[in-house]
Scaffold this motif. Sequence first.
Motif, PDB file in Angstrom:
ATOM      1  N   TYR A  21       0.781  -1.442  -0.261  1.00 32.24           N
ATOM      2  CA  TYR A  21      -0.086  -0.049  -0.016  1.00 32.24           C
ATOM      3  C   TYR A  21       0.953   1.171   0.235  1.00 32.24           C
ATOM      4  O   TYR A  21       0.375   2.433  -1.111  1.00 32.24           O
ATOM      5  N   TYR A  22       1.657   1.208   1.143  1.00 27.40           N
ATOM      6  CA  TYR A  22       2.648   1.896   0.842  1.00 27.40           C
ATOM      7  C   TYR A  22       3.668   3.037  -0.404  1.00 27.40           C
ATOM      8  O   TYR A  22       4.082   3.943  -0.979  1.00 27.40           O
ATOM      9  N   ASN A  23       4.431   1.862  -0.416  1.00 35.80           N
ATOM     10  CA  ASN A  23       4.637   1.535  -1.454  1.00 35.80           C
ATOM     11  C   ASN A  23       4.050   2.049  -3.222  1.00 35.80           C
ATOM     12  O   ASN A  23       4.378   3.055  -3.862  1.00 35.80           O
ATOM     13  N   GLU A  24       2.659   1.765  -3.156  1.00 35.90           N
ATOM     14  CA  GLU A  24       1.481   2.071  -4.251  1.00 35.90           C
ATOM     15  C   GLU A  24       1.287   4.025  -4.203  1.00 35.90           C
ATOM     16  O   GLU A  24       1.213   4.743  -4.728  1.00 35.90           O
ATOM     17  N   ASN A  25       1.031   4.662  -2.805  1.00 29.88           N
ATOM     18  CA  ASN A  25       0.522   5.259  -2.619  1.00 29.88           C
ATOM     19  C   ASN A  25       1.188   6.283  -1.748  1.00 29.88           C
ATOM     20  O   ASN A  25       0.310   7.668  -1.313  1.00 29.88           O
ATOM     21  N   GLY A  26       2.047   5.814  -1.712  1.00 31.39           N
ATOM     22  CA  GLY A  26       2.904   7.165  -0.041  1.00 31.39           C
ATOM     23  C   GLY A  26       4.114   6.827   0.289  1.00 31.39           C
ATOM     24  O   GLY A  26       4.836   7.338  -0.818  1.00 31.39           O
ATOM     25  N   SER A  27       5.088   5.953   0.520  1.00 33.98           N
ATOM     26  CA  SER A  27       6.267   6.441   1.196  1.00 33.98           C
ATOM     27  C   SER A  27       6.908   4.431   1.605  1.00 33.98           C
ATOM     28  O   SER A  27       6.573   4.691   2.494  1.00 33.98           O
ATOM     29  N   ALA A  28       8.075   4.379   0.926  1.00 39.46           N
ATOM     30  CA  ALA A  28       8.638   3.167   0.891  1.00 39.46           C
ATOM     31  C   ALA A  28       9.375   3.986   2.583  1.00 39.46           C
ATOM     32  O   ALA A  28       9.445   3.057   3.368  1.00 39.46           O
ATOM     33  N   LYS A  29       9.752   5.131   2.613  1.00 36.89           N
ATOM     34  CA  LYS A  29      10.701   5.294   3.832  1.00 36.89           C
ATOM     35  C   LYS A  29       8.906   5.391   5.372  1.00 36.89           C
ATOM     36  O   LYS A  29       9.713   4.558   6.113  1.00 36.89           O
ATOM     37  N   VAL A  30       7.688   5.667   5.157  1.00 40.16           N
ATOM     38  CA  VAL A  30       6.644   5.032   6.376  1.00 40.16           C
ATOM     39  C   VAL A  30       6.558   3.922   6.163  1.00 40.16           C
ATOM     40  O   VAL A  30       6.789   3.299   7.474  1.00 40.16           O
ATOM     41  N   ALA A  31       6.662   3.212   5.181  1.00 37.31           N
ATOM     42  CA  ALA A  31       6.102   1.860   4.993  1.00 37.31           C
ATOM     43  C   ALA A  31       7.486   1.012   6.166  1.00 37.31           C
ATOM     44  O   ALA A  31       6.858  -0.083   7.205  1.00 37.31           O
ATOM     45  N   LYS A  32       8.723   1.345   5.814  1.00 37.97           N
ATOM     46  CA  LYS A  32       9.660   0.651   6.185  1.00 37.97           C
ATOM     47  C   LYS A  32       9.280   1.108   7.794  1.00 37.97           C
ATOM     48  O   LYS A  32      10.226   0.245   8.641  1.00 37.97           O
ATOM     49  N   LYS A  33       9.661   2.280   8.148  1.00 35.55           N
ATOM     50  CA  LYS A  33       9.150   2.994  10.157  1.00 35.55           C
ATOM     51  C   LYS A  33       8.456   1.840  10.382  1.00 35.55           C
ATOM     52  O   LYS A  33       8.307   1.038  10.936  1.00 35.55           O
ATOM     53  N   LEU A  34       6.954   1.942   9.530  1.00 32.43           N
ATOM     54  CA  LEU A  34       5.453   1.301  10.661  1.00 32.43           C
ATOM     55  C   LEU A  34       6.623  -0.375  10.413  1.00 32.43           C
ATOM     56  O   LEU A  34       5.863  -1.150  11.560  1.00 32.43           O
ATOM     57  N   ILE A  35       6.548  -1.147   9.791  1.00 38.13           N
ATOM     58  CA  ILE A  35       7.019  -2.302   9.524  1.00 38.13           C
ATOM     59  C   ILE A  35       8.154  -2.650  10.364  1.00 38.13           C
ATOM     60  O   ILE A  35       7.800  -3.457  11.809  1.00 38.13           O
ATOM     61  N   THR A  36       8.844  -1.907  10.694  1.00 36.72           N
ATOM     62  CA  THR A  36      10.348  -2.218  11.662  1.00 36.72           C
ATOM     63  C   THR A  36       9.286  -1.379  13.413  1.00 36.72           C
ATOM     64  O   THR A  36       9.436  -2.508  14.006  1.00 36.72           O
ATOM     65  N   ASP A  37       8.457  -0.745  13.523  1.00 39.70           N
ATOM     66  CA  ASP A  37       7.863  -0.968  15.042  1.00 39.70           C
ATOM     67  C   ASP A  37       7.042  -2.160  14.784  1.00 39.70           C
ATOM     68  O   ASP A  37       6.605  -2.624  15.954  1.00 39.70           O
ATOM     69  N   LEU A  38       5.998  -2.086  13.589  1.00 41.73           N
ATOM     70  CA  LEU A  38       5.097  -3.608  14.381  1.00 41.73           C
ATOM     71  C   LEU A  38       5.874  -5.121  14.763  1.00 41.73           C
ATOM     72  O   LEU A  38       5.254  -5.731  15.583  1.00 41.73           O
ATOM     73  N   ILE A  39       8.199  -4.823  14.585  1.00 38.74           N
ATOM     74  CA  ILE A  39       7.859  -6.290  14.320  1.00 38.74           C
ATOM     75  C   ILE A  39       8.309  -5.721  15.134  1.00 38.74           C
ATOM     76  O   ILE A  39       8.714  -6.881  15.867  1.00 38.74           O
ATOM     77  N   SER A  40       8.942  -5.027  15.661  1.00 38.43           N
ATOM     78  CA  SER A  40       8.983  -4.866  17.737  1.00 38.43           C
ATOM     79  C   SER A  40       9.013  -4.880  18.497  1.00 38.43           C
ATOM     80  O   SER A  40       9.045  -4.903  19.759  1.00 38.43           O
ATOM     81  N   GLU A  41       7.572  -4.491  18.157  1.00 37.55           N
ATOM     82  CA  GLU A  41       6.496  -4.122  19.294  1.00 37.55           C
ATOM     83  C   GLU A  41       6.576  -6.082  20.539  1.00 37.55           C
ATOM     84  O   GLU A  41       5.807  -5.876  21.720  1.00 37.55           O
ATOM     85  N   PRO A  42       5.815  -6.916  19.965  1.00 37.76           N
ATOM     86  CA  PRO A  42       6.154  -7.746  20.497  1.00 37.76           C
ATOM     87  C   PRO A  42       7.102  -8.472  21.700  1.00 37.76           C
ATOM     88  O   PRO A  42       6.688  -8.320  23.134  1.00 37.76           O
ATOM     89  N   GLN A  43       8.389  -7.462  21.849  1.00 31.05           N
ATOM     90  CA  GLN A  43       9.629  -6.928  22.656  1.00 31.05           C
ATOM     91  C   GLN A  43       9.167  -6.654  24.217  1.00 31.05           C
ATOM     92  O   GLN A  43       9.359  -7.108  25.288  1.00 31.05           O
ATOM     93  N   GLN A  44       8.025  -5.703  23.402  1.00 32.11           N
ATOM     94  CA  GLN A  44       7.141  -4.916  25.080  1.00 32.11           C
ATOM     95  C   GLN A  44       6.678  -5.955  25.532  1.00 32.11           C
ATOM     96  O   GLN A  44       6.219  -5.391  26.952  1.00 32.11           O
ATOM     97  N   LEU A  45       5.488  -6.361  24.430  1.00 33.08           N
ATOM     98  CA  LEU A  45       4.998  -7.092  26.219  1.00 33.08           C
ATOM     99  C   LEU A  45       5.898  -8.969  26.144  1.00 33.08           C
ATOM    100  O   LEU A  45       5.575  -9.675  27.478  1.00 33.08           O
ATOM    101  N   ILE A  46       7.142  -9.097  26.195  1.00 35.65           N
ATOM    102  CA  ILE A  46       7.487 -10.265  26.449  1.00 35.65           C
ATOM    103  C   ILE A  46       8.132  -9.539  27.312  1.00 35.65           C
ATOM    104  O   ILE A  46       8.383 -10.325  28.621  1.00 35.65           O
TER     105      ILE A  46
END
Length: 66
Positions: A21-46
């Motif tokens: 979605y972000y590669n087509e409609n926005g920014s690859a930079k935004v997509a990368k940040k969202l994915i990085t945050d999403l993947i690192s979030e489980p560490q908070q729960l751990i």
Amino acid sequence: MEFEVIWSEFAECQPDDIVAYYNENGSAKVAKKLITDLISEPQQLIHNPYSGQAEPLLQERKELYR
């Protein structure tokens, strides 16, 4: 007590959709940040397993899901 983060099949598919979605409609930079945050979030729960809200759709189960 050790906890495990379990990703549903639906949740595992979402990062690909977000990036597309972000590669087509926005920014690859935004997509990368969202994915990085999403993947690192489980560490908070751990590290703090009782943060966040309990999953309402899974309240009937024996184990607590967040």
